[in-house]
Design an enzyme around this catalytic site. Structure first.
Site, PDB file in Angstrom:
ATOM      1  N   CYS A  94      23.785  -0.051  19.461  1.00 47.59           N
ATOM      2  CA  CYS A  94      23.624  -1.061  18.418  1.00 47.59           C
ATOM      3  C   CYS A  94      24.679  -0.959  17.310  1.00 47.59           C
ATOM      4  CB  CYS A  94      22.204  -1.001  17.850  1.00 47.59           C
ATOM      5  SG  CYS A  94      21.684  -2.517  17.008  1.00 47.59           S
ATOM      6  N   ARG A 128      18.041 -13.695  14.874  1.00 48.02           N
ATOM      7  CA  ARG A 128      17.938 -12.330  15.379  1.00 48.02           C
ATOM      8  C   ARG A 128      17.447 -12.350  16.819  1.00 48.02           C
ATOM      9  NH1 ARG A 128      17.827  -7.108  13.641  1.00 48.02           N
ATOM     10  NH2 ARG A 128      18.483  -7.808  11.576  1.00 48.02           N
ATOM     11  N   HIS A 192      17.701  -0.271  22.544  1.00 46.05           N
ATOM     12  CA  HIS A 192      16.931   0.814  21.950  1.00 46.05           C
ATOM     13  C   HIS A 192      15.819   1.192  22.924  1.00 46.05           C
ATOM     14  CE1 HIS A 192      18.811   0.331  17.975  1.00 46.05           C
ATOM     15  NE2 HIS A 192      18.684  -0.979  18.141  1.00 46.05           N
TER      16      HIS A 192
END
Length: 252
Positions: A94, A128, A192
C-alpha cells in the site's frame, strides 16, 4: 547456529496498518520451520541500517505516516534502489508500494516523490477502493487479501502486475484490472489482510529467493529442518487454505 537470514522491517512504527506486521511474523515463523535462523531488524527513522540485508518487508500507512518517513526514506533511496537492482526480495504494501513508484499526486494537488524502483505513479482520488479481493496470478495462483486505498496506481508500459482482478473499481486503479507490480524480486501490492499468512506461496517465494541469494541453494534438510517442523508447516498451510476459502466466500 543455523544459517542466518537478515530481514528488515521497514518503518514499522509509521507504516504498519491493517495488520501488515503479520507479514513479518509469517516470514520469521516459516524461515524457522524451514530450519533457518531469522534475524529481524526493525528500521525506523534515524535507525542504523543493518550490515547485512537478505529481505525487506514494508507495510502501509496513512498519508501522515508517509510524510513522517519521507525524509529518511529519501536518505535511503540509493541504497534501496541498489538492493532492489541486486535482486533482494522485497514486499511493499500500500503506502510503501506507492513510494516505491515514481510519485504520488494527492487529491489536493501536492506531489510526494517516490524512489522509482517500480515504474508506476499514483494519483489520489475522492473514491476509495475498499473490500475483500481475490486476484489471479500465474506464479502464485489466486492471491487473497483486503484493499483499502484512495490512491490509484498506474503501471508504466512493460511493468508486470502482481496479478489481475475481475471487477471494475478494484485493484491498482479500478480501470485496467491490474493489481500490484513486480520488478526484479520486488513485489508491490495493495493487499492487506495481512497478506502472507493467507498466501504462503508468496511467503515461500520471498524466503527461497533470500536463501538462494545468500547461500546458493534453498535446502531445508541441510539447514537442519526436523520432522516436527515439517509437520508444523503442513498444519499452518492447512489453516491458511481454510482461511483462504473463507475469505474468498465473503462479500466485498
Amino acid at each position: 547456529m543455523g544459517q542466518v537470514i537478515d530481514i528488515v522491517s521497514l518503518y514499522p512504527k509509521d507504516m504498519n496498518i491493517y495488520g501488515d506486521s503479520g507479514n513479518v511474523l509469517t516470514i520469521r515463523r516459516r524461515l524457522a520451520l524451514y530450519g533457518y535462523e531469522p534475524r529481524m531488524h526493525a528500521y525506523n527513522q534515524g535507525c542504523e541500517w543493518p550490515e547485512h540485508v537478505d529481505m525487506i518487508l514494508g507495510g502501509g500507512g496513512q498519508d501522515t505516516g508517509q510524510k513522517k518517513i519521507i525524509d529518511d526514506f529519501f536518505q535511503r533511496a540509493d541504497l534501496l534502489r541498489s538492493l532492489a537492482a541486486d535482486g533482494v526480495p522485497m514486499l511493499m504494501i500500500c503506502g510503501l508500494y506507492q513510494l516505491f513508484g515514481e510519485y504520488f499526486e494527492t487529491v489536493d494537488g501536492s506531489r510526494l516523490e517516490g524512489i522509482g524502483v517500480i515504474g508506476a505513479y499514483t494519483v489520489g482520488r475522492e473514491t476509495r477502493m475498499i473490500g475483500n479481493l481475490t486476484e489471479h496470478s500465474g506464479d502464485f495462483g489466486d492471491i487473497i487479501g483486503y484493499e483499502n486505498h484512495s490512491g490509484q496506481t498506474f503501471l508504466r508500459d512493460g511493468v508486470q502486475p502482481l496479478g489481475t482482478v475481475d471487477a471494475d473499481g478494484t485493484g491498482n486503479n479500478g480501470e485496467d484490472h491490474t493489481e500490484g507490480a513486480r520488478v526484479n524480486n520486488v513485489i508491490g501490492t495493495y493487499m492487506h489482510g495481512s497478506l502472507l499468512p493467507k498466501n504462503p506461496a508468496i511467503a515461500d517465494f520471498l524466503i527461497r529467493t533470500a536463501v538462494e541469494r545468500r547461500y546458493g541453494t534453498f535446502d531445508p534438510a541441510a539447514a537442519g529442518q526436523a520432522d516436527e517442523q515439517r509437520a508444523e508447516l503442513r498444519r499452518i498451510d492447512a489453516i491458511a487454505d481454510r482461511a483462504r476459502r473463507v475469505a474468498m466466500s465473503r462479500p466485498r
